[in-house]
Design a protein around this motif. Sequence first.
Motif, PDB file in Angstrom:
ATOM      1  N   ALA A 151      -9.757   1.833  -4.697  1.00 44.86           N
ATOM      2  CA  ALA A 151      -8.610   2.675  -5.036  1.00 44.86           C
ATOM      3  C   ALA A 151      -7.478   1.908  -5.706  1.00 44.86           C
ATOM      4  O   ALA A 151      -6.998   2.294  -6.769  1.00 44.86           O
ATOM      5  CB  ALA A 151      -8.083   3.373  -3.764  1.00 44.86           C
ATOM      6  N   ALA A 167      -2.626   5.449  -3.648  1.00 42.67           N
ATOM      7  CA  ALA A 167      -3.963   5.182  -3.127  1.00 42.67           C
ATOM      8  C   ALA A 167      -3.915   4.276  -1.908  1.00 42.67           C
ATOM      9  O   ALA A 167      -4.678   4.452  -0.955  1.00 42.67           O
ATOM     10  CB  ALA A 167      -4.819   4.547  -4.227  1.00 42.67           C
ATOM     11  N   GLY A 192     -10.372   8.294  -3.435  1.00 37.00           N
ATOM     12  CA  GLY A 192      -9.759   7.537  -4.517  1.00 37.00           C
ATOM     13  C   GLY A 192      -9.880   8.261  -5.830  1.00 37.00           C
ATOM     14  O   GLY A 192      -8.943   8.314  -6.631  1.00 37.00           O
TER      15      GLY A 192
END
Length: 680
Positions: A151, A167, A192
């Motif tokens: 992410a 994220a 993500g």
Amino acid sequence: MPSGVQSSTRPLVTGRPRRLRGSVRAALAAAIAAIALLCLPATAAAEAPSRLPGQITDTAGVLDDDARADVQDAVDTLFDEHHVQLWVVYVDSFDGMDADTWAARTEQLSGLGSETALLSVATGDREYRFTVPVGIGDVTDSDIADIESDAIVPALRDEDWAGAAVAAAGGLSDALSPSGSGSGVTYLVIGGVVVVLVGGAVLYTRRRKKNTGGAAVPADIDWTDPTAVATVPVAALDARAREVLVDTDNAIRTSEEELNLARGEFGDATTAPFTAAFDAAKAALASAFTIRQRLDDDIPETPEQRRDMLVELIATCSRADRELDERVAEFDGMRDLLIDAPTRLDALTQRMVEMTVRVPASDSVLAQLRTEFPPSALASVEGNITLAREQLAFADENVTAGRVAIARAAGKQGPAVVAIRAAEAALDQVRDLLDGIDHAADNIRAATATLPAAIDDARKDVASADALTAHGGAELATARTAAQDAIARAEALRDSDPLGALTEIAKADAVLDEMLATATEAKVQAERTAQRLTQDITAAQAQITAASDFIATRRGAVGAEARTRLSEAQRHLDAARQLSQSDPAQALQHSRAAGELSGRALYVAQADVQQWEASRRPQQSSGGNTGAILGGILIDSMIRGSMSGGGRGYRGGGGHSGGRSPGSFGGSGSSGRISRGGRF
């Protein structure tokens, strides 16, 4: 790196893929690549570790208002759900330091606790560090690795700076949730992708709205709901705030006139609910005006503060307006003029008769006043009789028009309402005009008696202003001059127009009082600054002494950075002392810089010594001379490299074998001062 911290630090270009299947990884890369086209470049400067001013710090200038709001929402959600804080800092460079050292120092200076994670991003260096203290829930090293690789890193590589922080917060939240452990990698990957895709869509929509010159505001938005209002772009919020402020002010002014009439007609008990609603709306409007003043003054707000203030202003005015609207039907039902219009017109006719009878009496009072006081003293009431007669004629015209209107067929009697209200307002003014004449004598005599004390009070305030000249500036000087002029005019008008003189001097003295209060506060603030300056200089000197002593007794291992910071600290301290009398505020900045630089010098020096000691442990060759080498008494050529002859002998043939010799007077080639670099 401090113990008890899980850390991830790598150049952005080397972020490693983890457990992403080919199709998912390809989809993620394609989505991120599309979003990358929307990102705008930003410039900033390197920044040394320092105490972070807030949870989101962006000295690199990579976040716009909307991106910052996205990050704030993410970190707030993380805290609300798990009581874990995520602090985020964006800089252009880690100031030549490795990311671990920079972030660790920043954590130390900022006092981040055991429930606080830190995401540090150097946008220019393209490095980052994500640290999570051990003991936060069941978060593991594997969880952190998954968050960064699946992410954070993809977002950073595409310069989606806000997306990386969002994220990170989302990944931590997932890891802290009961379902976030074990085989949660798949969910994290999907999460993500969703975060990046949604973030990209939001950025695209926002930028498109900006490019088209504005943002569409939903027609059905509830302006009384702060949460709903907060979704509106700042530009639209500012326009709406100005509009709602004017509308609410107009509504309250009109409501006040109507409420006053209703009180007179129905009494305070009956109109109490409307009075309460009106008072609440008026207080809300005053609060909104205060917010608008803060927005329009010369003191800048952060984008977050400006948005919050606009949201509060709009929601406050909208609620006040709605509460007034909710009373309209009930108020109109109570004060339906058409229902009892004939009775009201009869009452108005009776009032006209009473006012007409009062006019000759008040005219006689005015004639008597002319024999007692000069014309200048009566200027405020001289035209009252003429104006009262005009208003009586206007009231008579409207009463007649009202009777004509109510004689019409149902549905055509509306003009009667306007006529009744106009007649009521005119007769109220007639009453005030005649009362002014009747009270004039008392007012003039009261002014004559009060004027000497007012003049004396103004003179005292002028003297106080003289004592605060250095703290009041041009505004105090202007108010002082105006008060002096008012005193002079009051003395001249003491007998001819005491009421006018009192009014003028009271007004000038009120302004001077306000400026005196401001100047007094400035003086107190200056005294506090001087006190803080003394304390800061003392603390900085103590810190410099400690750092200097440490470096002097361990100079054999201390490098250039610590010495440079110490020198700069001393320079700032000298400047603080030089400016302490002429510019205390600037001196205070220098003293604080001295304290910070000397603290950094000591920190770096301690790190140098620790590294030096660690490098010597395997050798065990210094014997009893280790302390002398560390203190700079003996020069260790093995550390410095080969000496002038290219071998490992000793300087001057002094008999100190093993590459060590005592320092002596001279330059760097002979005195043994070590110059080291490339530590980070």
